[in-house]
Scaffold this motif. Structure first.
Motif, PDB file in Angstrom:
ATOM      1  N   THR A  38     -35.824  30.787 -75.341  1.00 25.29           N
ATOM      2  CA  THR A  38     -36.096  32.153 -74.881  1.00 25.29           C
ATOM      3  C   THR A  38     -37.533  32.543 -75.195  1.00 25.29           C
ATOM      4  N   ASP A  40     -38.797  35.358 -76.230  1.00 24.54           N
ATOM      5  CA  ASP A  40     -39.017  36.131 -77.462  1.00 24.54           C
ATOM      6  C   ASP A  40     -38.330  35.489 -78.664  1.00 24.54           C
ATOM      7  N   ARG A  42     -35.297  34.749 -79.372  1.00 23.81           N
ATOM      8  CA  ARG A  42     -34.277  35.665 -79.877  1.00 23.81           C
ATOM      9  C   ARG A  42     -33.182  34.965 -80.675  1.00 23.81           C
ATOM     10  N   PHE A  43     -33.136  33.652 -80.620  1.00 27.30           N
ATOM     11  CA  PHE A  43     -32.149  32.927 -81.429  1.00 27.30           C
ATOM     12  C   PHE A  43     -32.795  32.241 -82.630  1.00 27.30           C
ATOM     13  N   GLY A 470     -31.248  41.343 -75.685  1.00 21.22           N
ATOM     14  CA  GLY A 470     -31.227  40.147 -74.854  1.00 21.22           C
ATOM     15  C   GLY A 470     -32.154  40.245 -73.676  1.00 21.22           C
ATOM     16  N   ASP A 471     -31.584  40.274 -72.494  1.00 25.05           N
ATOM     17  CA  ASP A 471     -32.384  40.135 -71.290  1.00 25.05           C
ATOM     18  C   ASP A 471     -33.276  41.342 -71.037  1.00 25.05           C
ATOM     19  N   GLY A 472     -34.356  41.083 -70.328  1.00 23.15           N
ATOM     20  CA  GLY A 472     -35.317  42.139 -70.026  1.00 23.15           C
ATOM     21  C   GLY A 472     -34.802  43.083 -68.953  1.00 23.15           C
ATOM     22  N   PRO A 473     -35.393  44.260 -68.887  1.00 23.69           N
ATOM     23  CA  PRO A 473     -34.936  45.219 -67.877  1.00 23.69           C
ATOM     24  C   PRO A 473     -35.422  44.857 -66.477  1.00 23.69           C
TER      25      PRO A 473
END
Lengths: 510, 238
Positions: A38, A40, A42-43, A470-473
């Motif tokens: 990912t 960013d 994120r994990f 999580g996912d972007g807008p």
């Protein structure tokens, strides 16, 4: 070789293949290799988490009271918590002591509850049974004589932010906590007056975990140790003295956050009425004015409660409680918002040009279907089906921020009645947030927390919250053109299909 | 290797010379479009994410892979061409691998044609390319595993319909069990969870390249190919 031998060989080979596959999977499970792809990370443990445990002065004792062998949907939580705590322990360079306790005996369950861990009850629906199960999924953190519990970790993506939040609260000396003031005395709701479940009460509690929260009426200069002043939903006029102190605070490098509307509902009359708090022009002098209209969205909205005959109340979808997904993707404070609700919102008007030395950024807009309408506006949604001639088409700005050296609203002269011997604040870099809805604070607690972190230039937890989401807008295409996009997505396949069909037909004819 | 290439070429020509591959591709893409653009609109919700499209693509793959593999061996047996192949200097494993590769190429084409979804989402939103690439890798690995299971099903029967139904059950079950984990008894939960396609695919679809998931899909593929080879060898020996 006889067919019998060949069959036996084939069977043996198949058994060997199965054995190899079982061993390969066992090895892969025993020594898993994970690559976080990912953007960013994120994990992977965040930089904020590394920072939180990098300079521990004594051992941080983390005791996870976690019931073993949980059923789905919590069956992966313990492994996720172990992974996160292991990563934190490595980042803590030996200063973090992690213990896991399975509170399956009455004695351990009692110890868990004494440590502040609350049992979580959920229904297990297995093929042969259905039962309510009470389990423990919390963490107790101790740092010297300071203790804190994270009562239940129910969301894997939010585990890291909850743990880091607890660690930061414990490891920052209470006397070093930054001070945030809530402005009171002008019709603002006092969060302490609400029940514990109310979002405003929870907002106050969550702010209090990290900051020292004080209340002030603003009739005197703000204390020097106040870092930010929040104004939530004022409804009565602010005296000139209060505005002067706010003005001087901002000029002196302070941070101001306003959640203010220009209209409120009058449920008895069934219309909106204008709120005369006198802040609109004041904010306008800094480049972020507050419009007098109310922003409506007939497509994307939430329910409001209206009085009905017989003393009852009824919940109806209302264009006056708009929701939006149009958030600025690069701003950490709002990046995690999938959608936000803005009841009775006023448009925020960003000055063009802005006052010299000021930079502004729009955080949230209403959707293109929205309009802005001057009041009074009927509350009954049936009277809002058709747009009025006075409505101005959207999108409209609902939240914006400005930074820079702000000019004085009072041109450096104190208003009448204010002591003239107060020193005039020197122009320093200040921060200003204007959200055009007072009720937005109660509807979007995470947004307010992120905003305060932005005001205090402390965006690290906002960054993790954004990762946890999580996912972007995405800004969806307008409803009237969405079908074109859908066809555009499918079109290449249609063209390819036609081309292939044509080619097959030609070959057959040939 | 030359034998595999020759059979693969013959398979691909056969697939595109007949309407079956094109129909399967059209149905796959139509179903994905229907689910992700109309029934479960990916443009609504304000999130630039391929997770929902990936979930629907995986469901559609569980039907697409059996559809493109159902005739792989079963049709050869029905028409008698398998006996011709058996007289040639090729091993059963080479035949199976070639047929599996032909199906994998079709899976790759099908997945490649869905790239307009992430492109459109990236146009409108902040789409993270990492999870998209990992998700497509997961779909490709899952599709390859399903194709191997499909070839195994095709090797074990003469009827294409039976092969299709057998493969749909064999590939659909590991997905469905992943969504029904609350019903699984607690002592079995860890093992059953590991054996579901859903668990491994979900790992990849969120952007985590986990060696366990890659090994798992490779294992299913290997076992599928071995069972197919075994079934074919038994037939050749009969």
């Amino acid at each position: 070789m006889t067919p019998g031998h060949l069959r036996r060989d084939a069977a043996l080979q198949t058994v060997l293949w199965i054995a190899v596959v079982v061993v390969a999977n066992h090895l892969a499970s025993a020594i898993p290799i994970r690559i976080d792809a990912t953007g960013d990370q994120r994990f992977t443990l965040s930089q904020a988490a590394h920072d939180a445990v990098a300079h521990l002065e004594r051992t941080l004792v983390v005791t996870a009271y976690f019931t073993a062998d949980l059923d789905a949907p919590y069956h992966e939580h313990e492994a996720a918590l172990r992974d996160t705590l292991d990563a934190l322990a490595v980042a803590g360079a030996g200063r973090i002591d992690v213990q896991f306790v399975d509170p399956s005996t009455a004695e351990r369950a009692e110890a868990a509850q004494r440590a502040g861990i609350t049992p979580v009850t959920y229904t297990v629906r297995a093929w042969d049974r259905q039962e309510a199960r009470s389990v423990f999924m919390g963490v107790h953190v101790g740092y010297g004589d300071r203790q804190m519990a994270v009562p239940a970790l129910l969301s894997i993506p939010k585990m890291e932010v909850e743990l880091v939040r607890a660690i930061r609260i414990l490891t920052v000396d209470p006397e070093d906590r930054r001070k945030v003031a809530l402005l009171q005395g002008h019709g603002e709701p006092n969060p302490a007056d609400y029940p514990a479940q109310h979002p405003l009460y929870q907002l106050r509690a969550r702010l209090g975990e990290r900051y020292e929260v004080v209340q002030t009426v603003g009739d005197a200069p703000f204390d020097e140790d106040i870092a930010a002043v929040l104004t939530l939903a004022p409804t009565s006029p602010m005296p000139a003295a209060t505005l002067w102190h706010l003005d001087q605070f901002l000029m002196g490098g302070g941070a101001l956050g306003f959640f203010v509307a220009s209209a409120q509902p009058d449920y008895q009359r069934g219309t909106t009425f204008e709120v005369r708090h006198g802040i609109g022009g004041f904010l306008g002098s800094y480049g972020l004015a507050l419009g007098r209209e109310v922003v409506l969205d007939r497509v994307h909205n939430e329910k409001i409660t209206l009085p009905a005959p017989g003393g009852r109340s009824v919940q109806v979808d209302s264009p006056l409680a708009l929701t939006t997904t149009h958030v600025e993707r690069t701003a950490h404070a709002v990046r995690s918002l999938r959608s936000a609700t803005f009841p009775f919102a006023a448009p925020v008007v960003v000055a063009d040009p802005l006052p010299e030395g000021i930079q502004a950024e729009v955080w949230i807009r209403s959707g293109p279907e929205s309009t802005a309408r001057p009041g009074p506006i009927p509350l009954d949604p049936r009277l809002l089906v058709e747009p009025a001639a006075s409505e101005v088409a959207g999108p409209h700005v609902l939240a914006a921020v400005a930074t820079g050296t702000f000019p004085s609203f009072f041109q450096g002269q104190p208003p009448p009645g204010v002591r003239a011997d107060e020193p005039l604040a020197k122009g320093r870099l200040g921060r200003l947030l204007v959200v055009g809805s007072g009720d937005a604070a109660a509807n979007n607690v995470d947004f307010v927390l992120n905003s305060v972190e932005w005001l205090l230039e402390d965006p690290s937890l906002a960054t993790i919250r954004a990762r946890a989401t999580g996912d972007g807008p995405m800004t969806p295409p307008p409803a009237e053109t969405a079908w074109r996009w859908k066809i555009a997505v499918v079109a290449p396949q249609l063209l390819l299909g036609l081309a292939l069909a044509w080619r097959v037909r030609r070959r057959r004819l040939a | 290797m030359r034998n595999v290439r020759a059979i693969l070429r013959r398979e691909l020509i056969g697939s595109f010379g007949q309407p079956i591959a094109l129909v399967a591709l059209a149905v796959f893409l139509g179903a994905v479009a229907l689910f992700t653009l109309w029934f479960d609109d990916v443009f609504v919700g304000g999130v630039a994410s391929m997770r929902r499209p990936f979930a629907w693509m995986s469901v559609c793959l569980a039907v697409f892979a059996p559809a493109v593999t159902m005739r792989a061996v079963a049709d050869e047996r029905r028409t008698g061409t398998l006996h011709v192949l058996a007289t040639m200097p090729v091993t059963s494993f080479q035949i199976i691998v070639a047929k599996w590769l032909a199906a994998v190429i079709l899976v790759a084409i099908a997945l490649g044609l869905t790239l307009t979804w992430p492109l459109a989402l990236a146009w409108f939103g902040d789409l993270d390319p990492g999870p998209v690439l990992a998700g497509y890798l997961g779909l490709f690995l899952a599709g390859s595993a399903m194709a191997a299971v499909g070839v195994a099903a095709s090797s074990s029967t003469e009827s294409q319909v039976s092969a299709f139904l057998l493969a749909v059950v064999a590939t659909g079950l590991p997905w469905l069990v992943g969504y029904a984990l609350p019903l699984v008894p607690r002592p079995w939960l860890g093992v059953v969870n590991y054996l579901t396609f859903e668990y491994h695919f979900a790992n990849l679809a969120v952007g985590v390249l986990d060696s366990r998931s890659i090994v798992f899909f490779a294992s299913v593929t290997a076992l599928g190919l071995r069972f197919a080879t075994h079934a074919l060898e038994q037939r050749r020996l009969a």
